[in-house]
Design an enzyme around this catalytic site. Structure first.
Site, PDB file in Angstrom:
ATOM      1  N   ASP A 136      35.949  16.714  56.255  1.00 15.27           N
ATOM      2  CA  ASP A 136      36.608  15.696  57.081  1.00 15.27           C
ATOM      3  C   ASP A 136      36.389  15.834  58.588  1.00 15.27           C
ATOM      4  O   ASP A 136      37.171  15.296  59.372  1.00 15.27           O
ATOM      5  CB  ASP A 136      38.124  15.709  56.829  1.00 15.27           C
TER       6      ASP A 136
ATOM      7  N   GLU B 232      37.204   9.401  51.010  1.00 13.89           N
ATOM      8  CA  GLU B 232      38.440   8.728  50.645  1.00 13.89           C
ATOM      9  C   GLU B 232      38.809   7.631  51.634  1.00 13.89           C
ATOM     10  O   GLU B 232      39.326   6.592  51.249  1.00 13.89           O
ATOM     11  CB  GLU B 232      39.551   9.777  50.586  1.00 13.89           C
TER      12      GLU B 232
ATOM     13  N   GLU C  48      38.623   5.638  58.473  1.00 16.97           N
ATOM     14  CA  GLU C  48      38.512   6.749  59.416  1.00 16.97           C
ATOM     15  C   GLU C  48      37.049   7.113  59.653  1.00 16.97           C
ATOM     16  O   GLU C  48      36.707   7.655  60.713  1.00 16.97           O
ATOM     17  CB  GLU C  48      39.326   7.941  58.919  1.00 16.97           C
TER      18      GLU C  48
END
Length: 774
Positions: free
Chosen positions: A525, A604, A608
């Site tokens: 991430d 996911e 973002e």
């Protein structure tokens, strides 16, 4: 990363079956040699490059090692936006140097460069190295049971497994179904094999199944490669099919030196096999049993190529395979162009290789690509049907959001420019009076770069509104000073979990454990986490400069260390991999870092991902770095197509299986699975809105008014009244992308509660965005 894949009800493999459909004149003995191949007079060959790999003139095993960096140069136009690194300086000394707990595997050649962590071949570098790597339309994995070698699998659309229910929660490609295994007689025990890696970049990997440095099978992995290719060096080939051979027939070859076979497996899938034998060598193949074809001697540089199609047009590419990819691109106005040029090894009658393009590629191909298309379509698992091309490059053109800056933007017809009434300005001002004096210093003092980044960005967007919308200098001065102080904790690396520089893989990581901060220390991430910091820094730098400050010059290097970590554009920067997160073939980023996964890389939160690209764009804008701004613009232009193909499902989506379109979003998209869930819970608002946060000026560019209205009507309108936490605010600000009035009325209404605000969302910004378009 505790998410578990659903159980797979299919057997790992079909049981071994008897060979059937023997060619006329052949006995039933499985040791019979395969039928002799025939070749037609080939067309004139194109000019040959100097001594391509696979056409050696001697048995020097190191010939491959000398040539494996051969790449076809991409168009290197003067305005190639990838031509320069952000910096080549060492990472800031405040980041203590550490070795990662997870080492790069032995037999890996890095040439002093940082090693990619989030790429399609990442599974092969970690764990027991047996999880698959997806190149699309194939997957490959190291096979270590009775079939020793490199397995290749092709999953057709009819083989996908769907959950029960309507719509099904998930579907996936069954694992362990090996179509073939590239093996060798020389491997008689699993401990005789190891994996080696060279040419690890963001677009390719060369994997060697090694017996030793002189004897190995080379498997070049390039996304979209049309042939599953293996090159044998000083080994006796053995081609397993755990599914079993139903028939193997020699057919007319493209040219002398290439053997061609039509193979039907016991699952009735028909493959073409091309075997290119180097000049001066010979090879005969025989069926030794129902599951294996064996060569009669050791070969050096012999190329085996498989494709589950019999279209004769493919013959023109036989003998040639991609060994690398080179990215180039440019942006002019609102048009972006990018090319992935493929370096080629071997040679073919057409001078090209076979590549398969995903739907978002085909939709953006330039006119030059149309003549290269052939009538061949293969299925990917999660990216739809792929289309075959005889080519040495993919050349694409997309519209890009060059005109979108920090100002609110809407894709609703007639509402592209913000307009504020006096009543809206009064409402924004009232919210800002409270929020601009909030305690950003304490709020951002947390043990998570992700959470802290969201908080900093929340206050930065409030600062934007104070400076450019309500123009309240007093609030600007107060919030700007507090935001600088909050940032100072991070720019001095004094946060709860300081960042460190990992010299093993090459990256800036959290000092937390693998289970802290969403796996940041294992490279999960990073684009999400650091994207929030970068967009907050861009806004603060812009506002500070407008008020005569020099915060940018004082903090530019720190911000760009984070940018280099997730979006370094050039290999001249040896400290960070090139584009750790963004996948220029897939058209979006991958969030999973150094964690093995049976379903491959995954992402996911598509929104973002968008925020990370938008942060890159706007940081380039604020710092005057046109290349960075254009890279961000190009990524966003690509994601508009890719995300609306694979993550966000308008009713007319024909890319993904029709059964899952009513889910409206993917949930978690893996390379081998789409699962309508999240890593943190199964509430519908989580699943839908993780693809919406944060809602900023770029959101409407990606999330079209049509899609947002469909999602509202089909998924959100029925649950919003029952949501009483921060997800309610996200739902209602997302509503502004299709119905700004409803959104604004919610945030300005008497029933609004601050409990409805996510920790990355302010009422000030929510009113600023929704109120701009009523």
């Amino acid at each position: 990363m505790s998410y578990q894949r659903p159980p797979m009800p299919l057997p790992e493999e079909l049981s071994m079956l008897e060979i059937g459909d023997k060619p006329p004149g052949h006995s039933q003995s499985l040791s019979t040699f395969l039928p002799a191949f025939r070749f037609a007079r080939p067309p004139a060959l194109p000019p040959r490059p100097p001594k391509p790999v696979g056409e050696t003139t001697n048995n020097n095993a190191f010939y491959y090692d000398r040539l494996n960096t051969n790449e076809m140069s991409a168009s290197t136009q003067a305005d190639n936006i990838f031509q320069s690194p952000i910096s080549t300086d060492a990472p800031l000394s405040m980041f203590s140097r550490i070795s990662h707990p997870l080492s790069v595997p032995s037999n890996t050649t890095t040439n002093g460069k940082a090693t990619e962590t989030n790429k399609f071949y990442g599974n092969m570098l970690i764990g027991d190295q047996t999880n698959p790597a997806w190149t699309h339309p194939y997957s490959f994995y190291w096979s270590k049971d009775s079939y020793l070698g490199m397995a290749v699998s092709y999953i057709s659309a009819s083989q996908k497994v769907f959950a029960s229910g309507s719509p099904p929660e998930y579907f996936f490609g069954p694992g362990g179904l090996r179509s073939f295994v590239f093996g060798a007689v020389d491997f008689s025990a699993v401990d005789q094999m190891s994996l080696g890696f060279t040419n690890l970049t963001h677009l390719q990997a060369h994997v060697k199944v090694l017996k030793n440095q002189n004897q190995f099978i080379l498997v070049p992995l390039v996304q979209g490669m049309g042939f599953a290719t293996a090159v044998y060096y000083n080994m006796i080939p053995k081609l397993f099919s755990p599914i079993g051979y139903k028939s193997v027939v020699g057919v007319t070859s493209p040219r002398s030196g290439i053997q061609k076979y039509k193979i039907v497996l016991q699952n009735n899938v028909t493959w073409s096999l091309y075997v290119t034998v180097p000049s001066g060598q010979s090879l005969a193949l025989a069926l030794s049993n129902a599951n294996q074809i064996v060569g009669n001697k050791s070969v050096n540089g012999c190329i085996f190529q498989l494709v589950p199609d019999t279209n004769s047009a493919i013959d023109a590419a036989a003998g040639c395979y991609p060994n690398s990819g080179t990215l180039s691109g440019s942006v002019s106005g609102t048009t972006g162009q990018y090319t992935i040029a493929y370096g080629l090894s071997g040679s073919s009658n057409g001078g090209k290789t076979l590549m398969y393009a995903c739907p978002h590629h085909v939709a953006s191909f330039t006119s030059a690509m149309s003549s290269r298309r052939i009538n061949s379509n293969l299925d990917s698992v999660t990216m739809g049907s792929m289309t075959g091309y005889l080519t040495q490059s993919f050349e694409m053109q997309v519209n890009v959001p060059s005109q979108i800056s920090f100002d609110p933007y809407s894709a609703i017809s007639g509402k592209s420019s913000p307009q504020y009434s006096s009543s809206v300005l009064n409402a924004i001002s009232a919210a800002a009076q409270s929020e601009a004096t909030g305690d950003v210093i304490s709020d951002s003092n947390v043990d998570s770069m992700y959470t802290a980044g969201k908080v900093l960005a929340k206050y930065a967007w409030t600062l934007y509104a104070c400076q450019y919308v309500i123009k309240n200098q007093s609030l600007v001065n107060t919030l700007k000073a507090n935001l600088k102080s909050a940032f100072a904790r991070f720019t001095a690396n004094n946060q709860q979990l300081p960042l460190r520089y990992d010299t093993t893989w090459g990256g800036v990581i959290s000092s937390g454990s693998s289970s802290q901060d969403y796996g940041n220390s294992y490279y999960n991430d990073h684009h999400f986490h650091y994207g929030y910091h970068v967009i907050a820094a861009a806004i603060l730098a812009k506002v500070d400069a407008a008020n005569g400050g020099n915060w940018l010059s004082q903090n530019k290097t720190w911000v760009e260390n984070l940018l280099r970590d997730y979006s370094n554009p050039n290999s001249g920067d040896q400290y960070f991999p090139v584009f750790r997160s963004f996948d220029w073939f897939a058209g979006h980023s991958w969030a999973k870092g150094l964690f093995p996964s049976g379903d491959g890389k995954d992402e996911e939160s598509s929104s973002e991902d968008v925020n990370a690209a938008y942060a890159l764009k706007m940081w380039g804008n604020v710092t005057g770095n046109q290349n960075l701004e254009n890279i961000g613009n190009l990524e966003l232009g690509i994601m508009k197509g890719s995300l609306n193909s694979y993550f966000l499902y308008q009713d007319n989506n024909t890319v993904e299986p029709s059964q899952i379109i009513p889910n409206k979003v993917s949930g978690i998209l893996f390379e081998n699975k789409i699962d309508h869930t999240t890593y943190f819970g199964t509430e519908l608002q989580y699943i839908q809105m993780i693809h919406a946060i944060p809602i900023t000026s770029i959101s409407s560019y990606i999330r079209s008014p049509t899609f947002v209205e469909e999602e509202w009507n089909q998924k959100l309108a029925g649950i919003v009244n029952n949501v009483q936490d921060g997800w309610k605010g996200i739902i209602m600000l997302n509503r502004a992308l299709s119905n700004p009035s409803d959104s604004y009325n919610f945030f300005s209404g008497s029933g609004f509660s601050n409990n409805y605000l996510d920790n990355g969302q302010s009422k000030t910004w929510s009113l600023t965005y929704s109120g701009a378009f009523i």
